[in-house]
Structures are given as structure tokens and as C-alpha cells.
Design a protein around this motif. Sequence first.
Motif, PDB file in Angstrom:
ATOM      1  N   LEU A 159      17.794  27.887 -27.154  1.00  0.00           N
ATOM      2  CA  LEU A 159      18.269  27.473 -28.730  1.00  0.00           C
ATOM      3  C   LEU A 159      17.379  27.335 -29.752  1.00  0.00           C
ATOM      4  O   LEU A 159      16.036  26.536 -29.086  1.00  0.00           O
ATOM      5  CB  LEU A 159      19.311  26.465 -28.984  1.00  0.00           C
ATOM      6  CG  LEU A 159      20.657  26.506 -27.184  1.00  0.00           C
ATOM      7  CD1 LEU A 159      21.021  24.843 -28.065  1.00  0.00           C
ATOM      8  CD2 LEU A 159      21.675  27.410 -28.737  1.00  0.00           C
ATOM      9  N   SER A 163      26.061  32.593 -34.049  1.00  0.00           N
ATOM     10  CA  SER A 163      26.249  30.750 -34.445  1.00  0.00           C
ATOM     11  C   SER A 163      26.771  29.945 -35.750  1.00  0.00           C
ATOM     12  O   SER A 163      26.403  31.166 -36.902  1.00  0.00           O
ATOM     13  CB  SER A 163      24.687  30.356 -34.201  1.00  0.00           C
ATOM     14  OG  SER A 163      24.538  31.030 -34.754  1.00  0.00           O
ATOM     15  N   VAL A 215      21.511  29.390 -32.084  1.00  0.00           N
ATOM     16  CA  VAL A 215      21.235  30.402 -31.603  1.00  0.00           C
ATOM     17  C   VAL A 215      20.198  31.847 -32.051  1.00  0.00           C
ATOM     18  O   VAL A 215      20.065  31.687 -33.354  1.00  0.00           O
ATOM     19  CB  VAL A 215      22.943  32.005 -30.948  1.00  0.00           C
ATOM     20  CG1 VAL A 215      22.508  32.807 -30.461  1.00  0.00           C
ATOM     21  CG2 VAL A 215      23.633  30.781 -29.763  1.00  0.00           C
TER      22      VAL A 215
END
Length: 298
Positions: free
Chosen positions: A43, A71, A90
Amino acid sequence: WPGRPRVWVGRAVGGAGGAQTKVDGGAGELSRAAPVPAGKDSLASARARLVRAGSSAPITRGQIGISGLSSNFQSHQERPNGVWEIDGIVSGSVVMRASAPGFGTVARWLNLAPGQHLELGDIGLAQEARIRGRLLLADGEPAREVNVLLEPLRTTPDGERFLNYLAARTDSNGDFLLRGVAPGLYQVLPISRSVPRGVTTVDARAGDVDVGRWVLPAAVEVRLLPDFPAEQSHVVTLRDRATGLRLFSQRMRHGTRIVHLPAGTYDLELGSPATGYLRTCKSFTVSTQALEVRFGGS
């Protein structure tokens, strides 16, 4: 919230006559869980500060959103120092979007590596401009309930899909109003299967713009039929060769896309957001007859 899905929340807002519709972060009625990949190392995160353009004065009430294919994380609330910190993003090709009431929206593409922390610094927002107009069909009838897309002019990177910068919807008279526009050059496009694909350019560097009566030309139906290998998709760009402007740029995998195009010559381009690679895979000419255009292949 360890072990719990990250959630974004939206609220639809709009106005009269050609009302603009957008999604705002903050408390509201719509919520959706976004997938969280396994492993925190995958992430990314970002930090930015909203300020008034040309100064260091912070904007304490606004929104910064970062979204991609998988995301969508937004923050919209009071920030005394104007600083936003967003994590759990993401990695990959994403859009950063910053806005505040009364200011023009800033949007740009970013490429985030797994685990990367991106310092965006100060993001200056200028006073908003508004773009209005009346969209008409070739027979003079209003183009009713049609989405109108505003895109920064010639700033979409090669191989990338449109930013979807701002959008509005025409009313029963064909009137539309785009709010929250930052000073700059733009192209305006109607987005609908039922009306012709047209494009006009506007200069909003000096403030509000009235496009006036915008009559779309007569058009014929064109069926775009991609033929990509299984499990592959590409960003497909349709470009008007006469003007060099894009009529759409979006990711496609399979299925049929129907567009209505006026007479002219067009290029279909395949792109890769990761490399910026863009190539013309098909050119075709529209006259008076409907046609099918197959492209891609192995």
C-alpha cells in the motif's frame, strides 16, 4: 481499524438547470468497501496541503481524493492547517483530485510504487470558473438528459484514459453548467450513446465561459468491436484526425461500444498507462452509412 475493510463514503450534490453531479467525501448515504490487498508493504500513501493559489494561506475546508482501478480513498473535512494525509492506497496509476468550495478543482495522474510515500507539497487552488452552454441536436431539438464531460485540453498522458475531470447533465432545454473549474484550456464532450460524439474547446483562463448554442452535427452509428486475447485489456483512444482531439479514452476488454460519429476520419489507438506507449491500431472513415470497426486481435 486493523482487519476491517477501508470504506469511502459519498454524497450526491447538485443544483438547478443543467445541475452538476459529483461525489463528495464526507458523511452521506452511499458507502462502499474497497478491496484491501494482503500485506501492508503493497500500500502507498500521500501527504499534501491545500493553499490559495499564489499564496501560502491554507484552505481548511476541502477535499483530496486519490483513486485508481481498485482503490478510492477520499478525505473531506475541516483541517486547521490544510494538510491531508491519505494512506492505504493501492499502488499503480491513480488520479489525485483536490477541490474546495468556491475554488477550481485540480486533478492529475500519478504513478505510485508499492509502499511509496508521496509528498505532494502545496496544491494551490484558484477561484473557480463556470462553463455553461446549451446543447442542441442537428434538427435544433435540445439534447436532453445528456452527460457533458470536461477534460483538460491535451494533458491526458499517452496510453492513459480520461481524467473525468468534471461532468454535468443537460436539463430539458439542453442547458448545462459546469462548476468548480480551474483556470485553463479544456475540451467539452457530450457522453451518451444516443447523441453524436462532438467536441469543442474552451478557454477558461480568464474566468467564466458561455459556450452559447452548441449544435451537434448529424452522425451515423459506428460499432467498435475489440478483439483482444483472453484476459487482456487496453486503454482505447478514439481520435478525430482533423482536430487531433480525443473523443474518448477508456479501458476496454471485450464487448461492443456504440458511438455516433459525424463524417470524417478517425484513429483508434491502443495504449499502456505503465509505459506511455501509444500506437494507432486502426483508422477508418465515416460517411453516410453505419459501419462496424473491428480492432485489436492477437
